[in-house]
Design an enzyme around this catalytic site. Structure first.
Site, PDB file in Angstrom:
ATOM      1  N   LYS A   1      25.724  41.149 -32.427  1.00  0.00           N
ATOM      2  CA  LYS A   1      25.016  42.291 -31.835  1.00  0.00           C
ATOM      3  C   LYS A   1      23.591  42.442 -32.397  1.00  0.00           C
ATOM      4  CE  LYS A   1      29.231  44.912 -30.742  1.00  0.00           C
ATOM      5  NZ  LYS A   1      29.831  46.275 -30.715  1.00  0.00           N
TER       6      LYS A   1
ATOM      7  N   TYR B   1      30.572  46.309 -20.408  1.00  0.00           N
ATOM      8  CA  TYR B   1      31.381  47.372 -21.020  1.00  0.00           C
ATOM      9  C   TYR B   1      31.941  48.345 -19.977  1.00  0.00           C
ATOM     10  CZ  TYR B   1      30.167  46.095 -25.850  1.00  0.00           C
ATOM     11  OH  TYR B   1      30.065  45.467 -27.073  1.00  0.00           O
TER      12      TYR B   1
ATOM     13  N   PHE C   1      30.968  57.646 -25.850  1.00  0.00           N
ATOM     14  CA  PHE C   1      29.989  56.813 -26.545  1.00  0.00           C
ATOM     15  C   PHE C   1      29.317  55.778 -25.646  1.00  0.00           C
ATOM     16  CE2 PHE C   1      34.252  54.968 -27.276  1.00  0.00           C
ATOM     17  CZ  PHE C   1      34.072  53.669 -26.787  1.00  0.00           C
TER      18      PHE C   1
ATOM     19  N   ARG D   1      39.318  38.372 -34.256  1.00  0.00           N
ATOM     20  CA  ARG D   1      39.405  39.809 -34.550  1.00  0.00           C
ATOM     21  C   ARG D   1      39.745  40.060 -36.015  1.00  0.00           C
ATOM     22  NH1 ARG D   1      38.719  43.202 -30.340  1.00  0.00           N
ATOM     23  NH2 ARG D   1      40.033  44.850 -31.205  1.00  0.00           N
TER      24      ARG D   1
ATOM     25  N   THR E   1      36.912  48.028 -35.950  1.00  0.00           N
ATOM     26  CA  THR E   1      35.722  48.450 -35.189  1.00  0.00           C
ATOM     27  C   THR E   1      34.789  49.314 -36.033  1.00  0.00           C
ATOM     28  OG1 THR E   1      37.077  48.447 -33.196  1.00  0.00           O
ATOM     29  CG2 THR E   1      34.983  49.617 -33.076  1.00  0.00           C
TER      30      THR E   1
ATOM     31  N   ARG F   1      32.539  42.789 -40.428  1.00  0.00           N
ATOM     32  CA  ARG F   1      32.041  44.166 -40.302  1.00  0.00           C
ATOM     33  C   ARG F   1      31.925  44.852 -41.657  1.00  0.00           C
ATOM     34  NH1 ARG F   1      35.412  45.113 -34.774  1.00  0.00           N
ATOM     35  NH2 ARG F   1      33.703  44.836 -33.281  1.00  0.00           N
TER      36      ARG F   1
ATOM     37  N   ASN G   1      27.891  47.637 -35.229  1.00  0.00           N
ATOM     38  CA  ASN G   1      28.999  47.045 -35.978  1.00  0.00           C
ATOM     39  C   ASN G   1      29.013  45.518 -35.945  1.00  0.00           C
ATOM     40  OD1 ASN G   1      29.925  46.788 -33.380  1.00  0.00           O
ATOM     41  ND2 ASN G   1      31.961  47.623 -33.779  1.00  0.00           N
TER      42      ASN G   1
HETATM   43  P1  CMP Z   1      33.016  46.579 -29.239  1.00  0.00           P
HETATM   44  O1  CMP Z   1      34.107  45.707 -29.750  1.00  0.00           O
HETATM   45  O2  CMP Z   1      31.761  45.874 -28.837  1.00  0.00           O
HETATM   46  O3  CMP Z   1      33.552  47.416 -27.965  1.00  0.00           O
HETATM   47  C1  CMP Z   1      33.032  48.680 -27.634  1.00  0.00           C
HETATM   48  C2  CMP Z   1      32.099  49.235 -28.658  1.00  0.00           C
HETATM   49  O4  CMP Z   1      31.855  50.616 -28.590  1.00  0.00           O
HETATM   50  C3  CMP Z   1      32.703  49.027 -30.036  1.00  0.00           C
HETATM   51  O5  CMP Z   1      32.664  47.658 -30.373  1.00  0.00           O
HETATM   52  C4  CMP Z   1      31.840  49.973 -30.878  1.00  0.00           C
HETATM   53  O6  CMP Z   1      30.668  49.328 -31.373  1.00  0.00           O
HETATM   54  C5  CMP Z   1      31.402  51.038 -29.875  1.00  0.00           C
HETATM   55  N1  CMP Z   1      31.972  52.355 -30.187  1.00  0.00           N
HETATM   56  C6  CMP Z   1      31.278  53.461 -30.515  1.00  0.00           C
HETATM   57  N2  CMP Z   1      32.098  54.506 -30.726  1.00  0.00           N
HETATM   58  C7  CMP Z   1      33.360  54.054 -30.553  1.00  0.00           C
HETATM   59  C8  CMP Z   1      34.658  54.652 -30.652  1.00  0.00           C
HETATM   60  N3  CMP Z   1      34.811  55.928 -30.963  1.00  0.00           N
HETATM   61  N4  CMP Z   1      35.731  53.862 -30.404  1.00  0.00           N
HETATM   62  C9  CMP Z   1      35.593  52.556 -30.063  1.00  0.00           C
HETATM   63  N5  CMP Z   1      34.397  51.949 -29.943  1.00  0.00           N
HETATM   64  C10 CMP Z   1      33.284  52.680 -30.200  1.00  0.00           C
END
Ligand code: CMP
Length: 140
Positions: free
Chosen positions: A10, A50, A58, A86, A92, A103, A113
């Site tokens: 990212k 997304y 978010f 993963r 996350t 991470r 992240n």
């Molecule tokens: P990613 O795996 O790229 O998929 C969705 C992204 O939304 C996640 O990583 C986070 O960077 C972002 N995000 C922000 N807030 C949240 C949340 N509350 N729960 C999950 N993803 C979040």
């Protein structure tokens, strides 16, 4: 079984200049890069990628962040690649990510992240096809 998964390094990790350190973690875990490119996502590309999160609170911040600078998208191939990637990424939210994960070591917030990885075989198939045509993937 051998699988393919989509990885995104990212904008925060690209800005920190740790592309190589992250790819090294994949390689040390026996994941092979079979496709790679750097792109600065358009708003449309980020929103489409997304789409499943469209109704989440978010979503706006996520799209804003993912279009804030270039990313590196890669297809990783290997045994159990989806779950393995993963595990390497960690939770996350970097505050919950296990020590030694990508991470935990490189991410600063739940938005910034460091990496994305497909969460299931169905998402891997969709996400790989979202960024790469068949002739851009190089089996090895
Ligand atoms: P990613 O795996 O790229 O998929 C969705 C992204 O939304 C996640 O990583 C986070 O960077 C972002 N995000 C922000 N807030 C949240 C949340 N509350 N729960 C999950 N993803 C979040």
């Amino acid at each position: 079984a051998t699988e393919r998964t989509l990885s995104i390094i990212k904008p925060d990790a690209v800005a920190k200049n740790v592309i190589g350190e992250i790819v090294t973690r994949f390689e040390k875990a026996d994941l092979k890069v079979v496709a790679a490119k750097m792109i600065h996502l358009s708003r449309e590309q980020a929103e489409g990628f997304y789409a499943e999160h469209k109704e989440r609170p978010f979503f706006g911040a996520l799209v804003e962040f993912m279009t804030s600078g270039p990313v590196v998208v890669q297809v990783l191939e290997g045994d159990n690649a989806i779950a393995l990637n993963r595990e390497l990424m960690g939770a996350t939210n970097p505050k919950e990510a296990a020590a030694g994960t990508i991470r935990a070591d490189f991410a600063s917030s739940i938005d910034a992240n460091a990496v994305h990885g497909s969460d299931s075989p169905a998402s891997a198939e969709r996400e790989v096809a979202y960024f790469f045509s068949a002739d851009e993937i190089c089996p090895r």
